[in-house]
Design an enzyme around this catalytic site. Structure first.
Site, PDB file in Angstrom:
ATOM      1  N   TYR A  77       0.822  -1.214   0.000  1.00  0.00           N
ATOM      2  CA  TYR A  77       0.000   0.000   0.000  1.00  0.00           C
ATOM      3  C   TYR A  77       0.862   1.273   0.000  1.00  0.00           C
ATOM      4  N   ASN A 131       7.835  -9.990  -1.558  1.00  0.00           N
ATOM      5  CA  ASN A 131       7.545 -11.425  -1.712  1.00  0.00           C
ATOM      6  C   ASN A 131       6.070 -11.660  -2.038  1.00  0.00           C
ATOM      7  N   SER A 176       3.511 -11.362  -0.286  1.00  0.00           N
ATOM      8  CA  SER A 176       2.721 -12.013   0.769  1.00  0.00           C
ATOM      9  C   SER A 176       1.475 -11.191   1.089  1.00  0.00           C
ATOM     10  N   LEU A 189      12.586 -11.393   1.984  1.00  0.00           N
ATOM     11  CA  LEU A 189      13.728 -10.837   2.736  1.00  0.00           C
ATOM     12  C   LEU A 189      14.116 -11.706   3.931  1.00  0.00           C
ATOM     13  N   PHE A 199       9.960  -0.807   3.695  1.00  0.00           N
ATOM     14  CA  PHE A 199       8.546  -0.921   4.068  1.00  0.00           C
ATOM     15  C   PHE A 199       8.172  -2.346   4.460  1.00  0.00           C
ATOM     16  N   SER A 215       6.045   3.479  13.312  1.00  0.00           N
ATOM     17  CA  SER A 215       4.609   3.676  13.533  1.00  0.00           C
ATOM     18  C   SER A 215       4.361   4.441  14.823  1.00  0.00           C
ATOM     19  N   TYR A 238       3.225  -7.013  16.926  1.00  0.00           N
ATOM     20  CA  TYR A 238       3.492  -6.126  15.786  1.00  0.00           C
ATOM     21  C   TYR A 238       4.211  -4.850  16.234  1.00  0.00           C
ATOM     22  N   LYS A 268       8.310  -3.070  15.729  1.00  0.00           N
ATOM     23  CA  LYS A 268       8.733  -1.718  15.327  1.00  0.00           C
ATOM     24  C   LYS A 268       9.719  -1.143  16.345  1.00  0.00           C
ATOM     25  N   PHE A 293       1.334   7.952  11.358  1.00  0.00           N
ATOM     26  CA  PHE A 293       0.102   7.892  12.142  1.00  0.00           C
ATOM     27  C   PHE A 293      -0.878   6.990  11.358  1.00  0.00           C
ATOM     28  N   ASN A 294      -2.043   7.443  10.937  1.00  0.00           N
ATOM     29  CA  ASN A 294      -2.956   6.509  10.253  1.00  0.00           C
ATOM     30  C   ASN A 294      -3.052   6.825   8.763  1.00  0.00           C
ATOM     31  N   ARG A 337     -12.680  -1.894  21.148  1.00  0.00           N
ATOM     32  CA  ARG A 337     -11.816  -2.975  20.662  1.00  0.00           C
ATOM     33  C   ARG A 337     -10.619  -3.069  21.600  1.00  0.00           C
TER      34      ARG A 337
HETATM   35  P1  NAD Z   1       1.458  -3.636   3.050  1.00  0.00           P
HETATM   36  O1  NAD Z   1       1.211  -4.976   3.652  1.00  0.00           O
HETATM   37  O2  NAD Z   1       0.502  -3.135   2.044  1.00  0.00           O
HETATM   38  O3  NAD Z   1       2.930  -3.602   2.400  1.00  0.00           O
HETATM   39  C1  NAD Z   1       3.994  -4.342   2.934  1.00  0.00           C
HETATM   40  C2  NAD Z   1       4.603  -5.131   1.781  1.00  0.00           C
HETATM   41  O4  NAD Z   1       5.724  -5.862   2.286  1.00  0.00           O
HETATM   42  C3  NAD Z   1       3.637  -6.130   1.164  1.00  0.00           C
HETATM   43  O5  NAD Z   1       3.594  -5.916  -0.230  1.00  0.00           O
HETATM   44  C4  NAD Z   1       4.238  -7.488   1.507  1.00  0.00           C
HETATM   45  O6  NAD Z   1       4.004  -8.436   0.489  1.00  0.00           O
HETATM   46  C5  NAD Z   1       5.701  -7.145   1.688  1.00  0.00           C
HETATM   47  N1  NAD Z   1       6.445  -8.029   2.573  1.00  0.00           N
HETATM   48  C6  NAD Z   1       6.130  -8.416   3.834  1.00  0.00           C
HETATM   49  N2  NAD Z   1       7.056  -9.260   4.318  1.00  0.00           N
HETATM   50  C7  NAD Z   1       7.996  -9.396   3.345  1.00  0.00           C
HETATM   51  C8  NAD Z   1       9.192 -10.158   3.242  1.00  0.00           C
HETATM   52  N3  NAD Z   1       9.612 -10.973   4.217  1.00  0.00           N
HETATM   53  N4  NAD Z   1       9.918 -10.063   2.094  1.00  0.00           N
HETATM   54  C9  NAD Z   1       9.500  -9.282   1.080  1.00  0.00           C
HETATM   55  N5  NAD Z   1       8.372  -8.571   1.112  1.00  0.00           N
HETATM   56  C10 NAD Z   1       7.625  -8.633   2.239  1.00  0.00           C
HETATM   57  O7  NAD Z   1       1.608  -2.600   4.266  1.00  0.00           O
HETATM   58  P2  NAD Z   1       1.674  -1.007   4.246  1.00  0.00           P
HETATM   59  O8  NAD Z   1       0.444  -0.508   4.879  1.00  0.00           O
HETATM   60  O9  NAD Z   1       2.089  -0.506   2.923  1.00  0.00           O
HETATM   61  O10 NAD Z   1       2.847  -0.792   5.287  1.00  0.00           O
HETATM   62  C11 NAD Z   1       4.187  -0.545   4.895  1.00  0.00           C
HETATM   63  C12 NAD Z   1       5.034  -0.359   6.142  1.00  0.00           C
HETATM   64  O11 NAD Z   1       4.521   0.717   6.913  1.00  0.00           O
HETATM   65  C13 NAD Z   1       5.051  -1.572   7.076  1.00  0.00           C
HETATM   66  O12 NAD Z   1       6.353  -1.685   7.621  1.00  0.00           O
HETATM   67  C14 NAD Z   1       4.065  -1.197   8.153  1.00  0.00           C
HETATM   68  O13 NAD Z   1       4.346  -1.838   9.364  1.00  0.00           O
HETATM   69  C15 NAD Z   1       4.311   0.303   8.245  1.00  0.00           C
HETATM   70  N6  NAD Z   1       3.170   1.055   8.789  1.00  0.00           N
HETATM   71  C16 NAD Z   1       1.943   0.931   8.196  1.00  0.00           C
HETATM   72  C17 NAD Z   1       0.861   1.637   8.711  1.00  0.00           C
HETATM   73  C18 NAD Z   1      -0.514   1.490   8.130  1.00  0.00           C
HETATM   74  O14 NAD Z   1      -1.488   1.826   8.799  1.00  0.00           O
HETATM   75  N7  NAD Z   1      -0.664   1.040   6.885  1.00  0.00           N
HETATM   76  C19 NAD Z   1       1.042   2.479   9.823  1.00  0.00           C
HETATM   77  C20 NAD Z   1       2.311   2.587  10.383  1.00  0.00           C
HETATM   78  C21 NAD Z   1       3.369   1.868   9.865  1.00  0.00           C
HETATM   79  C1  WQD Z   2      -8.877   3.572  13.663  1.00  0.00           C
HETATM   80  C2  WQD Z   2     -10.036   3.864  14.589  1.00  0.00           C
HETATM   81  C3  WQD Z   2     -10.785   1.948  15.831  1.00  0.00           C
HETATM   82  C4  WQD Z   2     -12.242  -0.365  12.464  1.00  0.00           C
HETATM   83  C5  WQD Z   2      -3.667   0.622  13.389  1.00  0.00           C
HETATM   84  C6  WQD Z   2      -2.489  -0.006  14.071  1.00  0.00           C
HETATM   85  C7  WQD Z   2      -1.361   0.983  14.127  1.00  0.00           C
HETATM   86  C8  WQD Z   2      -1.046   1.533  12.744  1.00  0.00           C
HETATM   87  C9  WQD Z   2      -2.269   2.034  12.067  1.00  0.00           C
HETATM   88  C10 WQD Z   2       0.654   0.197  11.749  1.00  0.00           C
HETATM   89  C11 WQD Z   2      -9.895   3.193  15.948  1.00  0.00           C
HETATM   90  C12 WQD Z   2     -11.858   2.432  14.901  1.00  0.00           C
HETATM   91  C13 WQD Z   2     -11.693   0.634  13.236  1.00  0.00           C
HETATM   92  C14 WQD Z   2     -13.623  -0.639  12.587  1.00  0.00           C
HETATM   93  C15 WQD Z   2     -13.808   1.125  14.202  1.00  0.00           C
HETATM   94  N1  WQD Z   2      -0.536   0.516  11.884  1.00  0.00           N
HETATM   95  N2  WQD Z   2     -12.465   1.363  14.092  1.00  0.00           N
HETATM   96  N3  WQD Z   2     -14.365   0.125  13.437  1.00  0.00           N
HETATM   97  O1  WQD Z   2      -6.048   0.971  15.373  1.00  0.00           O
HETATM   98  O2  WQD Z   2      -5.561   3.436  15.021  1.00  0.00           O
HETATM   99  O3  WQD Z   2      -4.046   1.758  14.112  1.00  0.00           O
HETATM  100  O4  WQD Z   2      -3.298   1.045  12.076  1.00  0.00           O
HETATM  101  O5  WQD Z   2       1.627   0.572  12.347  1.00  0.00           O
HETATM  102  O6  WQD Z   2      -0.271   0.319  14.662  1.00  0.00           O
HETATM  103  O7  WQD Z   2      -2.868  -0.356  15.396  1.00  0.00           O
HETATM  104  O8  WQD Z   2      -6.243   2.036  13.065  1.00  0.00           O
HETATM  105  O9  WQD Z   2      -7.863   1.948  11.237  1.00  0.00           O
HETATM  106  O10 WQD Z   2      -7.741   0.001  12.842  1.00  0.00           O
HETATM  107  O11 WQD Z   2      -8.676   2.152  13.624  1.00  0.00           O
HETATM  108  O12 WQD Z   2     -14.523   1.786  14.967  1.00  0.00           O
HETATM  109  O13 WQD Z   2     -14.175  -1.548  11.946  1.00  0.00           O
HETATM  110  O14 WQD Z   2     -11.235   3.308  14.005  1.00  0.00           O
HETATM  111  O15 WQD Z   2     -11.323   1.542  17.055  1.00  0.00           O
HETATM  112  O16 WQD Z   2     -10.420   4.062  16.904  1.00  0.00           O
HETATM  113  P1  WQD Z   2      -5.543   2.046  14.520  1.00  0.00           P
HETATM  114  P2  WQD Z   2      -7.637   1.451  12.610  1.00  0.00           P
END
Ligand code: NAD
Ligand code: WQD
Length: 345
Positions: A12, A33, A35, A60, A82, A126, A151, A155, A180-181, A297
């Site tokens: 993403y 990969n 996944s 990886l 990422f 995160s 998870y 980080k 953040f989100n 939750r």
């Molecule tokens: P995502 O799952 O869409 O992207 C992660 C990608 O990494 C995927 O395409 C997956 O196939 C690949 N991947 C996972 N393990 C792998 C491995 N061992 N080897 C090769 N590829 C691998 O997730 P995203 O939302 O794009 O998140 C990207 C990064 O940002 C992650 O590190 C996630 O923890 C971090 N992050 C995401 C959010 C969020 O809310 N989306 C918030 C904070 C931090």
């Molecule tokens: C947002 C708000 C829920 C779904 C997560 C990870 C965090 C980071 C971002 C990676 C919350 C509420 C949600 C639903 C709801 N990721 N909600 N109904 O929990 O803030 O963060 O993603 O690092 O580590 O924990 O994001 O989008 O799940 O929730 O009411 O069906 O929406 O309770 O208040 P969150 P979220």
């Protein structure tokens, strides 16, 4: 042309970042990969930018295969890491897979960087590391709280690994970005968030409900100590977020980083409640969204939003898009993706 390795580049946030990097003139090598993403994303990136990034399907966790990527692409000057597993609930169910995937991947990347003399890395961290913050908005100096799930712990551990690694290797430059989100999609609607199965995150659940894939949205709690009782988060547009990575890469490659290890919050600085997000989404679609209030939750914090001054002033980056525009992009993506899916059937 300078080359950047993007791990998780078909995911993403990774895919949006590859687009911005290519549009800024970088050559990109993606490692993923698949996944949690699809190879077709590479076609979509090409459709948006007119340039096809190099794609290496590599896990990886496989150290040798990771080293081979660096061997095959000797011009890599920086890595954006990422790739990770990211589902909080799943990480409680299968903790070892999360630790192995997220930590081994980082170690293999750092080993490859050492062997092939690559000095710059941007890491996806995160806001989850702050837990329930004592003060809002939350600054980069806020204490790290004990993670509520494996998870989040990965980080924290990854940040510590990079800090420890720099002690004997001070030539390595790290920027750790605490997102953040992230929500929304590219304005072309050719790439976006594609959760596999039932979405855990709020916005994909909202768009899937609006399109009829889900019966109704469950709002997790309306008894928080917030103005409307629902929980508050800092929702940041994914394209804005992607641009912060380009700025970070430029900072590292131009030697403008002030410290070898830097941390930036990436958010808008504004908190929105779940009910506010629903209202804004209804304004975008012009139709009511089906939802009901249920209990909290487990593991959710009440409110968290970023103090973005350091990223604004020091990184020279600011989130530009507002919540409505961002939700509109998420809705456009959902509609576009589902109509393409129908065509494929
Ligand atoms: P995502 O799952 O869409 O992207 C992660 C990608 O990494 C995927 O395409 C997956 O196939 C690949 N991947 C996972 N393990 C792998 C491995 N061992 N080897 C090769 N590829 C691998 O997730 P995203 O939302 O794009 O998140 C990207 C990064 O940002 C992650 O590190 C996630 O923890 C971090 N992050 C995401 C959010 C969020 O809310 N989306 C918030 C904070 C931090
Ligand atoms: C947002 C708000 C829920 C779904 C997560 C990870 C965090 C980071 C971002 C990676 C919350 C509420 C949600 C639903 C709801 N990721 N909600 N109904 O929990 O803030 O963060 O993603 O690092 O580590 O924990 O994001 O989008 O799940 O929730 O009411 O069906 O929406 O309770 O208040 P969150 P979220």
């Amino acid at each position: 042309m300078r080359t950047v390795l993007v791990t998780g580049g078909t995911g993403y946030i990774g895919s949006h970042t590859v687009v911005e990097l290519q549009e800024a003139g970088y050559k990109v090598v993606i490692v993923d990969n698949l996944s949690n993403s699809y190879a077709e994303v590479v076609d979509s990136i090409e459709a948006i930018t007119g340039t096809r990034p190099v794609f290496e399907k590599v896990d990886l966790k496989d150290r040798e295969a990771t080293l081979e990527v660096f061997e095959a692409h000797p011009n890599i000057e920086a890595v954006i890491h990422f790739a990770a597993l990211k589902a909080v609930g799943e990480s409680v169910e299968i903790p070892l897979e999360y630790y192995k995937n997220n930590i081994d991947s980082l170690i293999h990347i750092l080993e490859a960087m050492q062997q092939y003399d690559v000095k710059n890395i941007v890491f996806s961290s995160s806001c989850t590391v702050y837990g329930e913050p004592d003060q809002l908005p939350v600054t980069e100096q806020a204490p790290i709280k004990k993670a509520n799930a494996p998870y989040g712990n990965t980080k924290q551990i990854c940040e510590e690994i990079m800090q420890d690694y720099r002690v004997p290797n001070p030539q390595i430059n790290v920027i750790s970005l605490r997102y953040f989100n992230p929500i929304g999609a590219h304005p072309s609607a050719l790439i976006g968030e594609l959760p596999i199965g039932v979405p855990n995150n709020l916005v994909p659940f909202i768009t899937q409900t609006a399109i009829g894939l889900r019966e109704e949205l469950k709002v997790f709690g309306d008894d928080y100590n917030t103005p409307d009782g629902s929980a508050i988060r800092d929702y940041i547009n994914v394209v804005d977020l992607a641009k912060a990575h380009v700025v970070s890469i430029e900072r590292l490659l131009n030697g403008n980083n002030k410290q070898g290890y830097e941390i930036f919050n990436l958010g808008t600085g504004k908190g929105n409640s779940v009910l506010e997000v629903i209202k804004a989404f209804e304004k975008v679609t012009g139709a009511p969204l089906k939802y009901k209030i249920v209990g909290r939750r487990e593991g959710d914090v009440e409110q968290v939003y970023a103090d973005t001054r350091y990223a604004n002033d020091e990184l020279g980056w600011k989130a530009e898009k507002d919540l409505e525009e961002t939700l509109a992009s998420a809705w456009k993506w959902e509609q576009h993706y589902r109509s393409k899916e129908k065509e494929r059937e």
